[in-house]
Scaffold this active site. Structure first.
Site, PDB file in Angstrom:
ATOM      1  CG  ASP A  48      50.118 -28.041   7.890  1.00  0.00           C
ATOM      2  OD1 ASP A  48      50.088 -28.693   6.837  1.00  0.00           O
ATOM      3  OD2 ASP A  48      51.131 -27.976   8.626  1.00  0.00           O
ATOM      4  CB  ALA A  49      44.374 -30.408   5.888  1.00  0.00           C
ATOM      5  CE  LYS A  50      52.457 -31.340   6.038  1.00  0.00           C
ATOM      6  NZ  LYS A  50      51.936 -30.686   7.259  1.00  0.00           N
ATOM      7  NE  ARG A  51      42.052 -33.667   4.627  1.00  0.00           N
ATOM      8  CZ  ARG A  51      42.415 -33.815   5.894  1.00  0.00           C
ATOM      9  NH1 ARG A  51      43.676 -34.066   6.190  1.00  0.00           N
ATOM     10  NH2 ARG A  51      41.525 -33.725   6.863  1.00  0.00           N
TER      11      ARG A  51
END
Length: 321
Positions: free
Chosen positions: A106-109
């Site tokens: 879950d890094a939402k890049r």
């Protein structure tokens, strides 16, 4: 993971959508978050440093590996500890892989051009220690900006979860904004995912993607999902957004991919709320629970009980009636 297909586009693994469907069928529709907030570390009696982080995160993997559909480490809460924290995240991804459990990083890049390509290489390339089975990404620089991540994910049998309809109050202003043609931003994102999934599933149906190569054990459920409508490009859709999908003109069922949904069960959304949010797409929902499960730690048995309870609640709340 028992019964999960392993062969895929590069000969190493099946498409993420098929693997996730098999995991959900086996363990229930629960994704357990690994969110080492300072408060949780303190509650567990751990120091707020890389050592405490490592004990916390690997205890969760030890407790839940092989028992839930997926684990979702929150990258920011590892990154806050600097390079040592990132090293722990790498350990977590490797440990989950060893336990046979899918990881959604879950890094939402989200970025453009070579920068997005760099993020894709970091989180989706074979051989990268940060590469799990899927990555959360932000499309709000334009869905097309995600092309490097899409291409690499699909080439390596991995997946993406694209932010679409989130529950934060400010999200509505962006996600419900409409183009000159009247289509909302959220609907554009959902259409983007639907088109990619249609192409991937078409390849499965034509036999271009092999779900059961020699040496793999493709489960019947995974093969059914792979040929029947579960692609590898999912969306993030909050479980407490009410009729936002309808008002934004988003057809979630048409996406034919997994829907990562924070807020299911004890977190606030029951059967009635989920029917309003997801409608006919409830079978695609992967409920995300973090603090609701993690609060039971550090006792391993208690964590396992909490996760099973959360999975049972999610299964019951998502059952179509």
């Amino acid at each position: 993971m028992t019964g999960t297909p392993t062969a895929g586009p590069a000969g190493s693994r099946a498409p993420f959508g098929a693997r996730l469907a098999a995991a959900m069928a086996e363990h229930g529709p629960l994704c357990a978050g690994i969110d080492p907030h300072p408060g949780l570390l303190d509650t567990w009696g751990l120091s707020d440093d890389a050592d405490g982080l490592r004990t916390f995160a690997l205890t969760v993997v030890d407790a839940l590996g092989g028992r839930v559909a997926a684990l979702k480490p929150q990258s920011a809460l590892f990154e806050r500890h600097g390079s040592k924290g990132v090293a722990v995240l790498e350990e977590v991804i490797a440990a989950a892989r060893e336990a046979g459990t899918l990881t959604i990083v879950d890094a939402k890049r989200g970025d453009i051009g070579s920068t997005m390509a760099g993020y894709a290489q970091a989180y989706l390339a074979d051989g990268s220690p940060l590469a799990g089975d899927a990555l959360t990404v932000s499309p709000f620089l334009g869905p097309g900006s995600l092309t490097p991540a899409v291409e690499l994910a699909l080439a390596t049998g991995r997946g993406l979860f694209v932010l679409c309809l989130t529950s934060n109050p400010e999200g509505h202003e962006v996600q419900h904004a409409r183009s000159a043609g009247g289509e909302s931003v959220a609907a554009q994102v959902a259409r983007f995912a639907a088109e990619l999934n249609a192409a991937e599933l078409g390849a499965v149906e034509l036999g271009a993607v092999d779900l059961e190569a020699p040496g793999s054990e493709a489960s019947e459920s995974a093969a059914d999902w792979g040929s029947g409508g579960f692609g590898s490009i999912g969306l993030v859709v909050g479980a407490t957004i009410g009729d936002a999908a309808r008002t934004a003109g988003v057809d979630l069922a048409a996406v034919r991919g997994p829907l990562l949904a924070p807020g299911v069960g004890a977190q606030g959304a029951g059967a009635e709320e989920l029917a309003a949010v997801f409608g006919d797409a409830r079978s695609q929902v992967l409920a995300s629970s973090s603090r609701g499960v993690l609060a039971a730690g550090p006792d391993v048995a208690a964590l396992r009980t909490a996760a099973k309870t959360a999975a049972d609640e999610a299964r019951g709340a998502l059952a179509t009636r």
